[in-house]
Design a protein around this motif. Structure first.
Motif, PDB file in Angstrom:
ATOM      1  N   SER A  46     -54.333  -0.441 -22.420  1.00  0.00           N
ATOM      2  CA  SER A  46     -53.905  -1.816 -22.646  1.00  0.00           C
ATOM      3  C   SER A  46     -55.065  -2.673 -23.167  1.00  0.00           C
ATOM      4  O   SER A  46     -54.875  -3.549 -23.998  1.00  0.00           O
ATOM      5  CB  SER A  46     -53.363  -2.387 -21.328  1.00  0.00           C
ATOM      6  N   ALA A  47     -56.269  -2.419 -22.674  1.00  0.00           N
ATOM      7  CA  ALA A  47     -57.412  -3.238 -23.095  1.00  0.00           C
ATOM      8  C   ALA A  47     -57.884  -2.853 -24.504  1.00  0.00           C
ATOM      9  O   ALA A  47     -58.107  -3.715 -25.351  1.00  0.00           O
ATOM     10  CB  ALA A  47     -58.557  -3.096 -22.101  1.00  0.00           C
ATOM     11  N   LEU A  48     -58.044  -1.562 -24.752  1.00  0.00           N
ATOM     12  CA  LEU A  48     -58.633  -1.130 -26.026  1.00  0.00           C
ATOM     13  C   LEU A  48     -57.601  -1.050 -27.147  1.00  0.00           C
ATOM     14  O   LEU A  48     -57.940  -1.187 -28.322  1.00  0.00           O
ATOM     15  CB  LEU A  48     -59.309   0.237 -25.864  1.00  0.00           C
ATOM     16  N   GLY A  49     -56.334  -0.774 -26.808  1.00  0.00           N
ATOM     17  CA  GLY A  49     -55.286  -0.596 -27.818  1.00  0.00           C
ATOM     18  C   GLY A  49     -55.437   0.735 -28.533  1.00  0.00           C
ATOM     19  O   GLY A  49     -56.326   1.544 -28.210  1.00  0.00           O
ATOM     20  N   GLY A  50     -54.558   1.019 -29.509  1.00  0.00           N
ATOM     21  CA  GLY A  50     -54.640   2.258 -30.284  1.00  0.00           C
ATOM     22  C   GLY A  50     -54.257   3.467 -29.456  1.00  0.00           C
ATOM     23  O   GLY A  50     -53.336   3.425 -28.645  1.00  0.00           O
ATOM     24  N   CYS A  51     -55.017   4.546 -29.657  1.00  0.00           N
ATOM     25  CA  CYS A  51     -54.734   5.817 -28.974  1.00  0.00           C
ATOM     26  C   CYS A  51     -55.945   6.176 -28.108  1.00  0.00           C
ATOM     27  O   CYS A  51     -57.070   6.205 -28.595  1.00  0.00           O
ATOM     28  CB  CYS A  51     -54.493   6.894 -30.036  1.00  0.00           C
ATOM     29  N   ILE A  52     -55.688   6.449 -26.854  1.00  0.00           N
ATOM     30  CA  ILE A  52     -56.765   6.684 -25.874  1.00  0.00           C
ATOM     31  C   ILE A  52     -56.614   8.073 -25.255  1.00  0.00           C
ATOM     32  O   ILE A  52     -55.497   8.483 -24.918  1.00  0.00           O
ATOM     33  CB  ILE A  52     -56.669   5.634 -24.728  1.00  0.00           C
ATOM     34  N   VAL A  53     -57.739   8.762 -25.097  1.00  0.00           N
ATOM     35  CA  VAL A  53     -57.727  10.043 -24.385  1.00  0.00           C
ATOM     36  C   VAL A  53     -58.554   9.876 -23.114  1.00  0.00           C
ATOM     37  O   VAL A  53     -59.719   9.478 -23.175  1.00  0.00           O
ATOM     38  CB  VAL A  53     -58.327  11.173 -25.260  1.00  0.00           C
ATOM     39  N   PRO A 105     -54.554   8.175 -38.411  1.00  0.00           N
ATOM     40  CA  PRO A 105     -54.437   8.010 -39.866  1.00  0.00           C
ATOM     41  C   PRO A 105     -53.279   7.081 -40.238  1.00  0.00           C
ATOM     42  O   PRO A 105     -52.310   6.954 -39.485  1.00  0.00           O
ATOM     43  CB  PRO A 105     -54.170   9.435 -40.373  1.00  0.00           C
ATOM     44  N   ASP A 106     -53.405   6.426 -41.414  1.00  0.00           N
ATOM     45  CA  ASP A 106     -52.430   5.411 -41.821  1.00  0.00           C
ATOM     46  C   ASP A 106     -50.999   5.939 -41.894  1.00  0.00           C
ATOM     47  O   ASP A 106     -50.051   5.216 -41.607  1.00  0.00           O
ATOM     48  CB  ASP A 106     -52.796   4.842 -43.208  1.00  0.00           C
ATOM     49  N   ASN A 107     -50.844   7.223 -42.269  1.00  0.00           N
ATOM     50  CA  ASN A 107     -49.468   7.703 -42.472  1.00  0.00           C
ATOM     51  C   ASN A 107     -48.672   7.809 -41.167  1.00  0.00           C
ATOM     52  O   ASN A 107     -47.454   7.947 -41.199  1.00  0.00           O
ATOM     53  CB  ASN A 107     -49.450   9.035 -43.231  1.00  0.00           C
ATOM     54  N   LEU A 108     -49.344   7.697 -40.020  1.00  0.00           N
ATOM     55  CA  LEU A 108     -48.585   7.717 -38.754  1.00  0.00           C
ATOM     56  C   LEU A 108     -47.663   6.503 -38.660  1.00  0.00           C
ATOM     57  O   LEU A 108     -46.707   6.496 -37.899  1.00  0.00           O
ATOM     58  CB  LEU A 108     -49.520   7.756 -37.544  1.00  0.00           C
ATOM     59  N   SER A 109     -47.962   5.454 -39.472  1.00  0.00           N
ATOM     60  CA  SER A 109     -47.111   4.264 -39.414  1.00  0.00           C
ATOM     61  C   SER A 109     -45.748   4.508 -40.076  1.00  0.00           C
ATOM     62  O   SER A 109     -44.859   3.667 -40.001  1.00  0.00           O
ATOM     63  CB  SER A 109     -47.804   3.065 -40.055  1.00  0.00           C
ATOM     64  N   ALA A 115     -52.764  17.354 -34.250  1.00  0.00           N
ATOM     65  CA  ALA A 115     -51.696  16.909 -35.155  1.00  0.00           C
ATOM     66  C   ALA A 115     -51.797  15.407 -35.407  1.00  0.00           C
ATOM     67  O   ALA A 115     -51.581  14.934 -36.525  1.00  0.00           O
ATOM     68  CB  ALA A 115     -50.337  17.264 -34.564  1.00  0.00           C
ATOM     69  N   MET A 116     -52.157  14.656 -34.363  1.00  0.00           N
ATOM     70  CA  MET A 116     -52.278  13.198 -34.538  1.00  0.00           C
ATOM     71  C   MET A 116     -53.423  12.869 -35.489  1.00  0.00           C
ATOM     72  O   MET A 116     -53.271  12.056 -36.398  1.00  0.00           O
ATOM     73  CB  MET A 116     -52.499  12.514 -33.188  1.00  0.00           C
ATOM     74  N   LEU A 122     -46.856  14.461 -38.656  1.00  0.00           N
ATOM     75  CA  LEU A 122     -45.798  13.937 -37.781  1.00  0.00           C
ATOM     76  C   LEU A 122     -44.909  15.041 -37.210  1.00  0.00           C
ATOM     77  O   LEU A 122     -44.521  14.998 -36.032  1.00  0.00           O
ATOM     78  CB  LEU A 122     -44.943  12.926 -38.555  1.00  0.00           C
ATOM     79  N   GLU A 123     -44.576  16.036 -38.067  1.00  0.00           N
ATOM     80  CA  GLU A 123     -43.692  17.125 -37.587  1.00  0.00           C
ATOM     81  C   GLU A 123     -44.360  17.861 -36.420  1.00  0.00           C
ATOM     82  O   GLU A 123     -43.711  18.165 -35.419  1.00  0.00           O
ATOM     83  CB  GLU A 123     -43.377  18.113 -38.722  1.00  0.00           C
TER      84      GLU A 123
END
Ligand code: PMV
Length: 325
Positions: A140-147, A181-185, A234-235, A240-241
């Motif tokens: 929630s604090a950093l946003g994006g994708c977190i591991v 990557p941008d195409n995930l949008s 994959a991310m 996406l597939e």
């Protein structure tokens, strides 16, 4: 008036396995919690007298973190997250209140998301008897994708470490981010709420009991870790597939661990024909499922027809922020 917003989160891969030291991958979502704060003659929360004992997250941040002893505050909270559904609503509340308070006390000073993540984690730990993973507050604090992991995970960028003295001893986590990557949008996350609240503590204890009875199920934990790693690759590659396939595979393993439910199964089944992949998210036993879709409206309709409440989000929304008037 100072106003803060913090997003909720979804776990994409690695729930339950993260309790056993494996990595978990979470993304911030567009929905979240908004908090506004202004000086007032009396302490109020949503127009009612503020009772600190009924709001442990808020009182911890006010008293313990900021040691606030200024003028009473009028606090308003608005949330568009389902609560007790695995979307991190209490973490989002802690971060949003931390952001709004910081702006109230030090106007003009930029937010420090890592400091807010730590603050939110300490509030969660206090409210949950010393047991809280930093996943929700960090995402929630950093946003994006977190591991979140016990150790550094290849292909991620290390941001900070968190630790907590729990009733079972000291626990430590490494918090990392992944560039998406941008195409995930091109794809959207469709969240489906079963309408059933779920208790993370109970679900985690249930898995621990099952593993004691059937030690061979530990192999499923290792399999989840492998799926998480494939999902992360994959991310990063914007495939996406392959992300969808990893989500389907993760769901099958979580089913074997006994954390799905009839309502989760029916929403996953309804979403799959129109999705790249679908799975339960978070602790299970109710709460929410997620699907990855190029046509989110279609999946949202399928979820609604199957009796769920849909919510559409980008995959990895921005983190905590101040809102302009
Ligand atoms: O449903 P949530 O978001 O509370 O997710 C819990 C995730 C678990 O892995 C099941 C527990 C944990 O502490 O990580």
């Amino acid at each position: 008036m100072a106003r803060g917003f913090a997003p909720g989160k979804c776990i994409l891969f690695g729930e339950h396995a993260v309790v056993y030291g494996h990595p978990a991958v979470a993304v911030a979502i567009d929905s979240g919690v908004r908090v506004s704060i202004e000086e007032s003659r009396e302490w109020t929360l949503e127009g009612m007298p503020f009772e600190p004992s009924r709001h442990p997250h808020i009182s911890h941040i006010l008293n313990r973190v900021f040691q606030y002893d200024g003028t009473p505050l009028r606090m308003e909270v608005e949330s568009d997250l389902f609560s007790a559904a695995g979307l991190g609503s209490s973490a989002a509340l802690s971060n949003a209140i931390g952001a709004a308070l910081q702006a109230h006390i030090n106007p003009g000073q930029p937010l420090d998301p890592i400091a807010l993540a730590r603050m939110g984690h300490s509030a969660e730990a206090m409210a949950q008897k010393g047991r809280a993973s930093p996943t929700d507050t960090a995402t929630s604090a950093l946003g994006g994708c977190i591991v979140v992991s016990g150790e550094h995970v290849q292909g991620t960028r290390h941001v900070f470490d968190a630790e907590l003295e729990t009733p079972e001893g000291l626990r430590e986590w490494s918090i990392n981010t992944v560039e998406l990557p941008d195409n995930l949008s091109e794809a959207w996350l469709v969240i489906g709420f079963t309408g059933e609240m779920s208790s993370t503590g109970k679900m985690v204890a249930g898995v621990a009991n099952l593993l004691e009875e059937q030690p061979e199920l530990r192999d499923e934990m290792d399999a989840i870790a492998k799926i998480t790693s494939a999902g992360l690759t994959a991310m990063s590659a914007g495939n996406l597939e392959a992300i969808g396939m990893a989500m389907d595979a993760c769901h099958e393993k979580l089913r074997l661990l006994g954390v799905s439910s009839p309502s989760l199964e029916s929403l996953v089944e309804a979403a799959r024909p129109h999705s790249l992949g679908a799975k339960l998210t978070g602790s299970g036993g109710g709460g929410c499922m997620i699907a990855l879709a190029r046509d989110p409206q279609r999946v949202a309709e399928a979820i609604e027809v199957a009796g769920g409440k849909p919510l559409v989000s980008r995959l990895g929304a921005p983190g905590v922020r101040l809102l302009e008037d």
